[in-house]
Design an enzyme around this catalytic site. Sequence first.
Site, PDB file in Angstrom:
ATOM      1  N   ILE A   9       1.874  18.756   8.803  1.00 13.70           N
ATOM      2  CA  ILE A   9       2.375  18.770   7.417  1.00 13.70           C
ATOM      3  C   ILE A   9       3.353  19.928   7.198  1.00 13.70           C
ATOM      4  CG2 ILE A   9       0.420  17.557   6.330  1.00 13.70           C
ATOM      5  CD1 ILE A   9      -0.477  20.434   5.406  1.00 13.70           C
TER       6      ILE A   9
ATOM      7  N   ARG B 104      -9.000  -0.944   4.153  1.00 12.73           N
ATOM      8  CA  ARG B 104      -8.228   0.140   3.509  1.00 12.73           C
ATOM      9  C   ARG B 104      -6.819  -0.325   3.157  1.00 12.73           C
ATOM     10  NH1 ARG B 104      -7.133   4.457   7.373  1.00 12.73           N
ATOM     11  NH2 ARG B 104      -5.514   4.696   5.835  1.00 12.73           N
TER      12      ARG B 104
ATOM     13  N   ASP C 204       4.554   0.706  11.818  1.00 13.89           N
ATOM     14  CA  ASP C 204       3.279   0.127  11.382  1.00 13.89           C
ATOM     15  C   ASP C 204       3.124  -1.328  11.829  1.00 13.89           C
ATOM     16  OD1 ASP C 204       2.675   2.539  10.273  1.00 13.89           O
ATOM     17  OD2 ASP C 204       3.259   1.986   8.243  1.00 13.89           O
TER      18      ASP C 204
ATOM     19  N   ARG D 275      -0.905  14.672  13.115  1.00 15.68           N
ATOM     20  CA  ARG D 275      -0.057  14.387  11.934  1.00 15.68           C
ATOM     21  C   ARG D 275       0.207  15.688  11.172  1.00 15.68           C
ATOM     22  NH1 ARG D 275      -1.898   8.707   9.338  1.00 15.68           N
ATOM     23  NH2 ARG D 275       0.177   8.831   8.404  1.00 15.68           N
TER      24      ARG D 275
ATOM     25  N   LYS E 115       0.841  -1.216   0.000  1.00 10.62           N
ATOM     26  CA  LYS E 115       0.000   0.000   0.000  1.00 10.62           C
ATOM     27  C   LYS E 115       0.870   1.257   0.000  1.00 10.62           C
ATOM     28  CE  LYS E 115      -1.808   1.680   4.066  1.00 10.62           C
ATOM     29  NZ  LYS E 115      -1.541   3.103   4.279  1.00 10.62           N
ATOM     30  N   ASN E 116       1.834   1.285   0.927  1.00 10.00           N
ATOM     31  CA  ASN E 116       2.585   2.524   1.107  1.00 10.00           C
ATOM     32  C   ASN E 116       3.622   2.761   0.014  1.00 10.00           C
ATOM     33  OD1 ASN E 116       1.017   3.077   3.275  1.00 10.00           O
ATOM     34  ND2 ASN E 116       2.519   2.470   4.831  1.00 10.00           N
TER      35      ASN E 116
ATOM     36  N   CYS F 205      -5.123   7.463   9.180  1.00  9.76           N
ATOM     37  CA  CYS F 205      -5.337   7.029  10.559  1.00  9.76           C
ATOM     38  C   CYS F 205      -5.102   8.197  11.509  1.00  9.76           C
ATOM     39  CB  CYS F 205      -4.389   5.879  10.906  1.00  9.76           C
ATOM     40  SG  CYS F 205      -4.753   4.383   9.985  1.00  9.76           S
TER      41      CYS F 205
HETATM   42  C1  EPZ Z   1       3.787   7.223   6.527  1.00 11.74           C
HETATM   43  O1  EPZ Z   1       3.021   8.272   7.131  1.00 11.74           O
HETATM   44  C2  EPZ Z   1       2.881   6.005   6.425  1.00 11.74           C
HETATM   45  N1  EPZ Z   1       1.727   6.343   5.627  1.00 11.74           N
HETATM   46  C3  EPZ Z   1       2.457   5.560   7.825  1.00 11.74           C
HETATM   47  O2  EPZ Z   1       1.753   4.330   7.692  1.00 11.74           O
HETATM   48  C4  EPZ Z   1       3.702   5.314   8.683  1.00 11.74           C
HETATM   49  O3  EPZ Z   1       3.303   5.055  10.013  1.00 11.74           O
HETATM   50  C5  EPZ Z   1       4.630   6.518   8.650  1.00 11.74           C
HETATM   51  O4  EPZ Z   1       4.938   6.903   7.282  1.00 11.74           O
HETATM   52  C6  EPZ Z   1       5.962   6.273   9.348  1.00 11.74           C
HETATM   53  O5  EPZ Z   1       6.618   5.177   8.750  1.00 11.74           O
HETATM   54  C7  EPZ Z   1       1.781   6.213   4.306  1.00 11.74           C
HETATM   55  O6  EPZ Z   1       2.788   5.831   3.738  1.00 11.74           O
HETATM   56  C8  EPZ Z   1       0.548   6.560   3.534  1.00 11.74           C
HETATM   57  P1  EPZ Z   1       5.882  10.609   8.488  1.00 11.74           P
HETATM   58  P2  EPZ Z   1       3.550   9.768   7.094  1.00 11.74           P
HETATM   59  O7  EPZ Z   1       5.720  11.909   7.794  1.00 11.74           O
HETATM   60  O8  EPZ Z   1       4.290   9.995   5.842  1.00 11.74           O
HETATM   61  C9  EPZ Z   1       6.694  13.859  11.924  1.00 11.74           C
HETATM   62  C10 EPZ Z   1      -0.057   2.844   7.842  1.00 11.74           C
HETATM   63  O9  EPZ Z   1      -0.489   2.234   8.848  1.00 11.74           O
HETATM   64  N2  EPZ Z   1       6.313  14.879  10.906  1.00 11.74           N
HETATM   65  O10 EPZ Z   1       7.044   9.756   8.142  1.00 11.74           O
HETATM   66  O11 EPZ Z   1       2.385  10.626   7.403  1.00 11.74           O
HETATM   67  C11 EPZ Z   1       5.463  13.091  12.412  1.00 11.74           C
HETATM   68  O12 EPZ Z   1       4.809  13.790  13.456  1.00 11.74           O
HETATM   69  C12 EPZ Z   1       0.330   4.290   7.956  1.00 11.74           C
HETATM   70  O13 EPZ Z   1       0.053   2.310   6.729  1.00 11.74           O
HETATM   71  C13 EPZ Z   1       6.450  16.222  11.208  1.00 11.74           C
HETATM   72  O14 EPZ Z   1       6.884  16.616  12.292  1.00 11.74           O
HETATM   73  O15 EPZ Z   1       4.541   9.767   8.333  1.00 11.74           O
HETATM   74  C14 EPZ Z   1       6.063  11.763  12.829  1.00 11.74           C
HETATM   75  O16 EPZ Z   1       6.523  11.857  14.151  1.00 11.74           O
HETATM   76  C15 EPZ Z   1      -0.072   4.882   9.269  1.00 11.74           C
HETATM   77  N3  EPZ Z   1       6.088  17.141  10.244  1.00 11.74           N
HETATM   78  C16 EPZ Z   1       7.284  11.602  11.920  1.00 11.74           C
HETATM   79  O17 EPZ Z   1       7.499  12.885  11.314  1.00 11.74           O
HETATM   80  C17 EPZ Z   1       5.627  16.765   9.031  1.00 11.74           C
HETATM   81  O18 EPZ Z   1       5.344  17.641   8.199  1.00 11.74           O
HETATM   82  C18 EPZ Z   1       7.106  10.587  10.796  1.00 11.74           C
HETATM   83  O19 EPZ Z   1       5.923  10.893  10.043  1.00 11.74           O
HETATM   84  C19 EPZ Z   1       5.492  15.392   8.743  1.00 11.74           C
HETATM   85  C20 EPZ Z   1       5.834  14.470   9.703  1.00 11.74           C
END
Ligand code: EPZ
Length: 408
Positions: A123, A388, A298, A121, A22-23, A116
């Site tokens: 951006i 999903r 995950d 979360r 998926k990811n 989720c």
């Molecule tokens: C991806 O989410 C995955 N989703 C998540 O999987 C996964 O848990 C996560 O990466 C971490 O591996 C998809 O690929 C669609 P991040 P993402 O940005 O990209 C901080 C699942 O179950 N951060 O790597 O949203 C954030 O708070 C899902 O399949 C900021 O501070 O995660 C976190 O602590 C759930 N500012 C860390 O980075 C930002 O702008 C990692 O988040 C973005 C993130």
Amino acid sequence: MKKFVIRGGRALRGEVSVSGSKNAALPILLAALSVFGTSVISGVPKIGDTEVALELLRDLGATVTRQGDTVRINTDSAAFCVPSCEAVAKIRASTYLIGASLARFGEAHILKFGGCGFCERPIDLHIYAAKALGARVEGERMCTDGLRGGEINFRVPSVGATINALIMAASAVGESVIRGYAREPHVLSLIDFLVSAGAKISLTEHEIRVTGSHLSSGVAQIRGDMIEAGSYLAAAVMTGGELTVTGAPRGELSAYLDFLAALGAAPACRGDRVSLGRIKSPRYTTLTAAPYPAYPTDLQPIAAPMLAALAGGKITDTVWESRFGYLDALESFGIRSHKFHSGAEIYPSKIIPATVTSPDLRGGMACVLSALAADGESVIYAADTVLRGYESIEEKLRAVGADIRVVD
Ligand code: EPZ
């Protein structure tokens, strides 16, 4: 809304084939908007999240066809519009439209992105990357007169922000440097796709260098889903059965296989096949989820029911520090735990049937695993949250002996 009805207590035996990740699929599908002509992407799982991604692409004028697991995306008629808020709110991957839409149309909108909701979360890093490559933010609207190469230094390795940075840099004029990037395998899959469409990308341990190009006709083969593979191996542990997962991305599963070995399991690997039998002498085990190549966040909710069914253990999550809300649902299955800041102690527990609502995708899968282990009938509402991310879960589990039904 659908529900799972599961009659547990049966040892699962046989083979389960893993679908495309998926990811890995989602970033490539949405990045295809920035690619001219037709992109061909194979191994795309048919799950809730990919269906929403394809709906978003159609909304933006792309012609999308699916034949089996191969998706063709033609963007000749793509035109900017503000995407449907309802679709955007369903999946986290809709954030990739920031990069893809800025790259293709010079405009994007900051909307209420879904996914989720186990944690805050943010951006901010996505927006920082867009600004570094020449985008302006005007309220909810982002725009640019043309992306240009720039320097991006992430303070944390965000998967999503790295993906957006890559999508934008691949279409920008000139060279970009991305440091502090996320090195999850699906980020590498996106790089391969962008390179196939004409971007020049090189990678060292410290930085990614991208020279943008007019992208056209990308191709990709989606890798097997390591989270799905890990989830089915957990089903073997939970039911005391013996399962072989095929199409497993063996290298990506290293940290997880080490965890299983620490529990007392003896996973056997041959090519893309991983087999696991009953654990005879379980051990108390600790794990820390952290960015790749460490144990994946995950798969941390997937570990909790295993620890409870065996000798207990401790989980810490450094990526999503409060990703432990799912333990409230597991409590109904008799799973005892104690949450602390960024972690939880899981106590050995007798797992009993329960009626619960799936808290989120992986937390919902943790409920399915608990139900498979519990003697008697369990009902898990909001099954859609699990559907999903897991292709044909009902068929795959039934084929190895589970009594599971998805009921509308
Ligand atoms: C991806 O989410 C995955 N989703 C998540 O999987 C996964 O848990 C996560 O990466 C971490 O591996 C998809 O690929 C669609 P991040 P993402 O940005 O990209 C901080 C699942 O179950 N951060 O790597 O949203 C954030 O708070 C899902 O399949 C900021 O501070 O995660 C976190 O602590 C759930 N500012 C860390 O980075 C930002 O702008 C990692 O988040 C973005 C993130």
